[in-house]
Design an enzyme around this catalytic site. Structure first.
Site, mmCIF file in Angstrom:
data_model
loop_
_atom_site.group_PDB
_atom_site.id
_atom_site.type_symbol
_atom_site.label_atom_id
_atom_site.label_comp_id
_atom_site.label_asym_id
_atom_site.label_seq_id
_atom_site.Cartn_x
_atom_site.Cartn_y
_atom_site.Cartn_z
ATOM 1 N N TYR A 27 0.764 -1.161 0.263
ATOM 2 C CA TYR A 27 0.069 0.312 0.030
ATOM 3 C C TYR A 27 0.896 1.840 -0.036
ATOM 4 O O TYR A 27 0.440 1.924 -0.933
ATOM 5 C CB TYR A 27 -0.511 -0.026 1.522
ATOM 6 C CG TYR A 27 -1.476 -1.573 1.470
ATOM 7 C CD1 TYR A 27 -2.138 -2.031 -0.163
ATOM 8 C CD2 TYR A 27 -1.677 -1.653 2.426
ATOM 9 C CE1 TYR A 27 -2.577 -3.258 0.229
ATOM 10 C CE2 TYR A 27 -2.021 -3.195 2.760
ATOM 11 C CZ TYR A 27 -2.940 -3.410 1.953
ATOM 12 O OH TYR A 27 -3.471 -5.439 1.345
ATOM 13 N N ASP A 29 4.074 1.645 -0.459
ATOM 14 C CA ASP A 29 5.308 1.813 -1.791
ATOM 15 C C ASP A 29 4.172 2.587 -2.790
ATOM 16 O O ASP A 29 4.677 3.369 -3.791
ATOM 17 C CB ASP A 29 6.266 0.776 -1.599
ATOM 18 C CG ASP A 29 7.143 0.753 -0.490
ATOM 19 O OD1 ASP A 29 6.995 1.230 0.530
ATOM 20 O OD2 ASP A 29 7.513 -0.734 -0.384
ATOM 21 N N GLN A 242 -7.563 5.299 -3.733
ATOM 22 C CA GLN A 242 -7.089 6.831 -3.394
ATOM 23 C C GLN A 242 -7.995 7.812 -2.956
ATOM 24 O O GLN A 242 -7.993 8.566 -1.777
ATOM 25 C CB GLN A 242 -5.853 7.109 -3.771
ATOM 26 C CG GLN A 242 -4.456 6.135 -4.321
ATOM 27 C CD GLN A 242 -3.108 6.882 -5.004
ATOM 28 O OE1 GLN A 242 -3.470 7.624 -5.194
ATOM 29 N NE2 GLN A 242 -2.294 6.305 -3.956
ATOM 30 N N ARG A 258 -1.972 4.369 9.377
ATOM 31 C CA ARG A 258 -0.640 3.486 9.091
ATOM 32 C C ARG A 258 0.182 4.094 8.560
ATOM 33 O O ARG A 258 0.346 4.771 7.279
ATOM 34 C CB ARG A 258 -0.557 2.410 8.649
ATOM 35 C CG ARG A 258 -0.842 1.765 8.259
ATOM 36 C CD ARG A 258 -0.466 0.577 8.250
ATOM 37 N NE ARG A 258 -0.028 0.113 6.612
ATOM 38 C CZ ARG A 258 -0.700 -1.017 6.372
ATOM 39 N NH1 ARG A 258 -1.236 -1.755 6.889
ATOM 40 N NH2 ARG A 258 -0.029 -2.062 5.083
ATOM 41 N N GLU A 260 2.942 5.526 5.477
ATOM 42 C CA GLU A 260 4.130 6.910 4.615
ATOM 43 C C GLU A 260 2.828 7.960 3.777
ATOM 44 O O GLU A 260 1.891 8.887 4.041
ATOM 45 C CB GLU A 260 5.124 7.047 4.179
ATOM 46 C CG GLU A 260 5.399 7.810 3.109
ATOM 47 C CD GLU A 260 7.113 8.136 2.593
ATOM 48 O OE1 GLU A 260 6.662 9.219 1.388
ATOM 49 O OE2 GLU A 260 7.385 7.412 3.179
ATOM 50 N N ASP A 261 1.598 7.010 3.062
ATOM 51 C CA ASP A 261 0.608 7.285 2.153
ATOM 52 C C ASP A 261 -0.187 8.022 3.668
ATOM 53 O O ASP A 261 -0.360 9.135 3.375
ATOM 54 C CB ASP A 261 0.402 6.636 1.179
ATOM 55 C CG ASP A 261 -0.343 7.070 0.445
ATOM 56 O OD1 ASP A 261 0.497 8.527 -0.679
ATOM 57 O OD2 ASP A 261 -1.502 7.162 -0.329
ATOM 58 N N SER A 262 -0.820 7.323 4.085
ATOM 59 C CA SER A 262 -2.261 7.798 4.928
ATOM 60 C C SER A 262 -2.046 8.761 6.004
ATOM 61 O O SER A 262 -2.699 9.036 6.177
ATOM 62 C CB SER A 262 -2.430 6.282 5.746
ATOM 63 O OG SER A 262 -1.783 5.936 6.982
#
Length: 367
Positions: A27, A29, A242, A258, A260-262
């Site tokens: 998710y 990366d 997304q 949790r 990086e992206d979220s």
């Protein structure tokens, strides 16, 4: 660039960019690399995303992007010809492009591509010290470290130009209806996206101190359904795109996120949130949590909750109820406002690359 200037008004790139990604977490990366590829495409670049596991894109970004091509990681033995390298090469998170491709980079005419190692996001002090530094490589190449971050001396954060408008026009009532979520009067709505966590039952008990409906994303969060808790309504969600995940964060009163992206999406949502860093056995993630708290400065109650959820402290949390959500949200909104004044990661990458390409280029190495 003025942060308020739409990125589409920038001079079009007119270049090909190659992004290499090896998936460690399906998710995070993929999510970061796809967002970056789309943002570069929006700025006029043609992007090839070379990835070893693109399965998550089927639900994360089913619509694709007209300027982004997804390619499987090239399994090319050393010594065989490599495809022509792009003008800009980004390796995500130190994944190392294939050796034949690097060899081709070194022999490019009239000069080698701009080679960037896009690092992981962190609020720690070393990010400012390391951002933009060169790393000499074999064959006369140079790799540049590019660090996302939360301060003007870093590479910034991924953010789409239309995000503020999408958020301002979001219809929460319609979203709840479309997802079959019937909130009762006074019921709190929360979302949970987490890594496997031994304290999950304790978290559920804490949330149940007042009527709460907890929306569970696929994966580890849906293990919460194994622990029925009086006063807590649990509802499983399907995989979300997304944009769909953004809307989930906007709809909720509280979000557990949790990685990086979220984390970045929770910041732009400006709702109260608790972040779970990727857990490391040596406790190295504790420093990452504290560094982010130092920037956010959310108050003692929120900090204590973050510390507990990330294993910085052990044992049951002190206060069984959550900090005041209105005060918490005001603090998050203030941090979002400060971050919105900074150029985005994509814009800073474009400026960085243009700066490097305008410099005199040494003759390529002869191999």
């Amino acid at each position: 660039m003025n942060p308020g200037t739409p990125s589409q008004q920038l001079e079009p790139l007119g270049q090909r960019w190659d992004i290499f990604c090896r998936v460690i977490d399906n998710y995070g990366d993929v999510g970061v690399c796809w967002r970056l590829a789309c943002e570069l495409g929006a700025r006029g670049a043609t992007v090839r995303l070379v990835i070893d596991d693109a399965r998550a894109l089927a639900w994360m970004a089913p619509q694709g992007h007209p300027r982004v091509q997804v390619l499987p990681w090239p399994d090319v033995p050393d010594g065989e010809p490599a495809a022509s390298p792009a003008a800009v090469v980004i390796e995500a998170f130190g994944c190392d492009p294939p050796a034949p491709y690097v060899h081709a980079m070194a022999t490019c005419q009239p000069g080698a591509p701009v080679w960037i190692n896009l690092e992981y996001l962190s609020a720690e002090a070393y990010v400012e010290r390391s951002h933009g530094l060169p790393s000499p490589q074999p064959q006369g190449l140079t790799k540049w470290f590019f660090y996302p971050g939360f301060t003007p001396r870093t590479g910034g954060l991924l953010r789409e130009d239309d995000l503020p408008n999408r958020q301002a026009t979001f219809d929460r009532a319609r979203w709840l209806h479309e997802h079959g979520i019937g909130l009762q009067r006074g019921e709190r709505l929360a979302s949970l996206f987490c890594y496997p966590h031994p304290e999950l039952p304790t978290l559920l008990q804490r949330l149940a101190t007042r009527p709460t409906r907890l929306l569970l994303t696929p994966g580890a969060a849906q293990a919460a359904a194994e622990f029925p808790t009086p006063g807590l309504q649990l509802q499983k969600l399907p995989w979300l795109t997304q944009h769909g995940y953004d809307e989930l964060l906007w709809a909720c009163d509280l979000n557990f996120v949790r990685g990086e992206d979220s984390l970045v999406r929770a910041l732009w949502a400006a709702r109260p949130f608790v972040w779970q860093a990727y857990p490391q056995h040596d406790g190295a993630h504790h420093a990452k949590v504290q560094a982010l708290l130092d920037g956010l400065q959310p108050g003692a109650g929120v900090a204590a909750l973050w510390h507990w959820w990330n294993g910085v402290v052990t044992g049951p949390p002190g206060n069984p109820d959550l900090p005041d959500l209105e005060t918490w949200q005001r603090g998050t909104q203030q941090w979002r406002q400060r971050l919105m004044q900074q150029p985005t990661l994509a814009d800073q990458l474009v400026a960085f690359v243009r700066g490097k390409r305008s410099q005199p280029t040494a003759a390529p190495a002869r191999i």
